[in-house]
Write a protein that holds these residues in place. Structure first.
Motif: not given
Lengths: 117, 114
Positions: B68-72
């Motif tokens: 989630k933190s890297s949006g992937r």
């Protein structure tokens, strides 16, 4: 268990005609959605509903109206069809994210292929 | 505004290959992410749902991961088969809309050659 059922599956309209697409779900879902799918544009949200008696606009609401008089049904209306509304329309439903202990997956109907000539 | 991107748009592989499909999203504030499969002329079939607090979900030969933190997110398909040929779409539930809406990517069209 029928899931999400869309009626009709195919329809050809003349420009200016009106029609209503019916979506019915038998899963007691709170949320219901209408999307259109066009080549190169993906799925775009037309209108949605978070509960019986409620509706809200999505990304591309112009030219469409909706109603959710019963929890299990979500109707999409075209008052005066235009060739730009030629598309495949999908209905979907899911439980509310705020429902306890439920699977919040979204489920889709088989689609309605609409051609406006 | 949340945007979802899937790369590549199309992928062709020989049967038996392990493969990875990618999904990226611009805003990490999501409730969950869902992967779907769409066969030509058909509706979308749900494959996997990953909650924002989860890292991965598995179903048979499918494994979906979420960072989630890297949006992937990635969808891993093991030992691909011709029957896996379809378009795969990912969708997120953004917090900006209180989770009431799904935002879709445009999909990856997968062809598995016998």
């Amino acid at each position: 268990n029928a899931g999400v059922t869309q009626t009709p599956k195919f329809r050809v309209l003349k420009t200016g005609q009106s029609m209503t697409l019916l979506c019915a779900q038998d899963m007691n879902h709170e949320y219901m959605y209408w999307y259109r799918q066009d080549p190169g544009m993906g799925l775009r949200l037309i209108h949605y509903s978070v509960g019986e008696g409620t509706t809200a606009k999505g990304e591309v609401p112009d030219g469409y109206n909706v109603s959710r008089l019963k929890k299990q049904n979500f109707l999409l209306g075209l008052e005066s069809a235009a060739p730009s509304q030629t598309s495949v329309y999908f209905c979907a439903s899911s439980y509310s994210l705020w429902s306890a202990d439920v699977n919040t997956e979204a489920f889709f109907g088989q689609g309605t292929r609409l051609t406006v000539v | 505004k949340q945007e979802v991107t899937q790369i590549p748009a199309a992928l062709s592989v020989p049967e038996g290959e392990n493969l990875v499909l990618n999904c990226s999203f611009t805003d990490s504030a999501i409730y969950n992410l869902q992967w779907f499969r769409q066969d030509p002329g058909k509706g979308l079939t749900s494959l996997l749902l990953i909650q924002s607090s989860q890292r991965e979900q598995t179903s048979g030969r499918l494994n979906a991961s979420l960072d989630k933190s890297s949006g992937r997110s990635t969808l891993y398909i093991a030992a691909s088969q011709p029957g896996d040929s379809a378009t795969y779409l990912c969708a997120v539930r953004p917090k900006e809309t209180s989770g009431s809406r799904l935002t879709f990517g445009e999909g990856t069209q997968l062809t598995v050659n016998p």
